[in-house]
Write a protein that holds these residues in place. Sequence first.
Motif, mmCIF file in Angstrom:
data_model
loop_
_atom_site.group_PDB
_atom_site.id
_atom_site.type_symbol
_atom_site.label_atom_id
_atom_site.label_comp_id
_atom_site.label_asym_id
_atom_site.label_seq_id
_atom_site.Cartn_x
_atom_site.Cartn_y
_atom_site.Cartn_z
ATOM 1 N N VAL A 76 17.809 23.994 -47.989
ATOM 2 C CA VAL A 76 17.092 24.946 -48.833
ATOM 3 C C VAL A 76 16.437 25.999 -47.945
ATOM 4 O O VAL A 76 15.645 25.663 -47.052
ATOM 5 C CB VAL A 76 16.022 24.244 -49.687
ATOM 6 C CG1 VAL A 76 15.279 25.263 -50.549
ATOM 7 C CG2 VAL A 76 16.659 23.167 -50.566
ATOM 8 N N SER A 111 13.846 28.498 -46.677
ATOM 9 C CA SER A 111 12.397 28.653 -46.848
ATOM 10 C C SER A 111 11.983 30.117 -46.883
ATOM 11 O O SER A 111 10.829 30.431 -47.174
ATOM 12 C CB SER A 111 11.657 27.942 -45.711
ATOM 13 O OG SER A 111 12.031 28.494 -44.451
ATOM 14 N N HIS A 121 11.076 30.866 -54.672
ATOM 15 C CA HIS A 121 10.283 29.627 -54.673
ATOM 16 C C HIS A 121 9.358 29.503 -55.876
ATOM 17 O O HIS A 121 8.421 28.709 -55.857
ATOM 18 C CB HIS A 121 9.470 29.507 -53.373
ATOM 19 C CG HIS A 121 10.265 29.770 -52.141
ATOM 20 N ND1 HIS A 121 11.243 28.910 -51.702
ATOM 21 C CD2 HIS A 121 10.259 30.827 -51.272
ATOM 22 C CE1 HIS A 121 11.793 29.394 -50.591
ATOM 23 N NE2 HIS A 121 11.229 30.567 -50.324
ATOM 24 N N GLU A 130 13.342 21.813 -54.477
ATOM 25 C CA GLU A 130 12.546 22.027 -53.272
ATOM 26 C C GLU A 130 11.655 20.830 -52.944
ATOM 27 O O GLU A 130 11.320 20.608 -51.779
ATOM 28 C CB GLU A 130 11.697 23.293 -53.417
ATOM 29 C CG GLU A 130 12.528 24.560 -53.486
ATOM 30 C CD GLU A 130 11.736 25.820 -53.201
ATOM 31 O OE1 GLU A 130 12.063 26.512 -52.224
ATOM 32 O OE2 GLU A 130 10.790 26.103 -53.959
ATOM 33 N N PRO A 148 16.732 29.837 -53.266
ATOM 34 C CA PRO A 148 15.842 29.615 -54.410
ATOM 35 C C PRO A 148 15.161 30.891 -54.905
ATOM 36 O O PRO A 148 13.980 31.119 -54.673
ATOM 37 C CB PRO A 148 14.818 28.623 -53.854
ATOM 38 C CG PRO A 148 14.739 28.947 -52.399
ATOM 39 C CD PRO A 148 16.114 29.435 -51.988
#
Length: 591
Positions: A260, A262, A270, A289, A308
């Motif tokens: 995933v 960041s 996110h 997450e 994401p």
Amino acid sequence: MEFGGFVGSKLWKEQLQRLVVVLAGVGAIYALVQSWNSRYSPSIWFSLHSAEIGYGPIAPQSSYDAHISPSMEPQGLVQEYGSDASKDTNDLSPQGLVEGNRRNDSMLDHALSPHGVVQGDVKRNISLGLDGGSSSAKGSFNVSNEDGLSNNFSVGNQNNVNASVENSVREESHNSTKDTNSFSVLNAVNVSSQKGYNRPQHDQDWEKILEQQLTFAKNEIENSPAVLAKDPDLYGPLYHNLSRFKRSYEIMENFFKVYVYSDGEKPFFHKGPMEGIYASEGWFMKQMEENKQFVTKDFRKAFMYYIPYSVYEMRVGVHASQYQNVPQITIYLKDQINMLASKYPFWNRTHGRDHFFVACHDWGPYTTAGHNELKLNAVKVLCNADLSDGFFHLGKDGGLPETNLHGLEQPPAGLGGLYAIKRPILAFFAGGNHGRVRPVLFKYWKEKDPDIRVYQNLPSEIAKKKSYVQHMKESKFCICPMGYEVNSPRMVEAIYYDCVPVIIADNFFLPFSEVLKWQSFSVIVAEKDIPNLKNILLGISEKRYLTMYFRVGKVRKHFLWHKDSPKRYDIFHMILHSVWTSRLNQTPFLA
């Protein structure tokens, strides 16, 4: 004297002791191999719907569904794969599904497959991956232990023990009860032969190993053993092929890893919606997450890479004022993808083919237009899964259920509804007038028939007597016409309240169609047949309706979110399984 002195010496005793230890070790290894050969088959490693898993509403089905009386089905039909069970006619489906033959594993369905499958012979010799031995199947591979494979998924081993299991393959195809301990035995053998995860020295070796694992998986999936007994967790008639789905899911649980990113700042990255009709976008992002089972920070273990971001937050979120149209969002996403591609080696290695994102907003597919590789290569899991718009690619992209959530307590209270025989309303729909289908539906059925209760939004005077949800709980069929796009939250709402969905949306790739046989628990009506809607529903026999009603209750588990943590086979895991399936479908794709 000298020889006698040597025999009586301490050195001789030490050498003799070492020899005894070596012989004992060889004997133990031989006994282990013989025990393995007599008990386990490699076919238990992998099993799935087929080596190419891409089944939509028009895909061929398997010949599972027997003609089932309503009195038989609620007590649990014996899941008899490989029997002479007669076909479910599926006469309610405008696609007229053709069903395949389960009794011959070589009869594989590829109608929707753009990639082609790895060919294999079920009667081949397979080395179980213990010695890197050869296989007669195309796509087999030899890897020594020094290459190292993640999650104890050992394809090669320093012990150099050959385990030819041709006979056990044949035996296991008739008896699947021996499969239950396959993963624990496999992992025990791997742990005993290697300590930890040995990373390849070069990225090229690591890439090849990932592809080899998946290629081998596809070969084994193709020849998965039949499930002969009734499964306690999964109800057979709901699936194209229960045994292969079950095995695929087990492999995913044990070996599938996701990296995933960041990068990216909230709220566009996110963070996603947790309530409303686009909530699937936010719930998956949050649970992905937070997940510890599937997420890895070691990119060498990752089969897929998750980006994401939330299309909903870009379009309608409180900070979305600068992104009021699709072109603005496409420019923003193009810049973000280019940033990831320049910062990390992952995107450029496959041109994005092992990356995915999940979007429920209607604009989800269109926001990829500014970046060719994002549009054509990355895996898109979409609520707006329209087969005709040029963005959704069959066999690669996946369908996302649109769940209209009201609050964070999930699953919601009050699931289910009246018993089938006590539902007084034939069909129900209430909603806005937009898109291409609803004006036609309102033209023919809006408040014109007491049996077909169709409203342009639910009038307040009616809602005071009976709520929207109560209408669903009391209706046999719930009409689910597309809105602006092909998707609709009413499909999931109908399933929540034991109301058989009536889906009206041409070219819609239904969620989880690679696994679920939608025609077994819903009615699919072509848009052109809206004027004939009542006759279509009245033409469904009571027996057939009761069967579908019962199956709706069984399929519900695949469409539920769970607040505390995801549960096996729930919507989070089904979405992830769609991504896993796509990755298998694209194997191999190394340049």
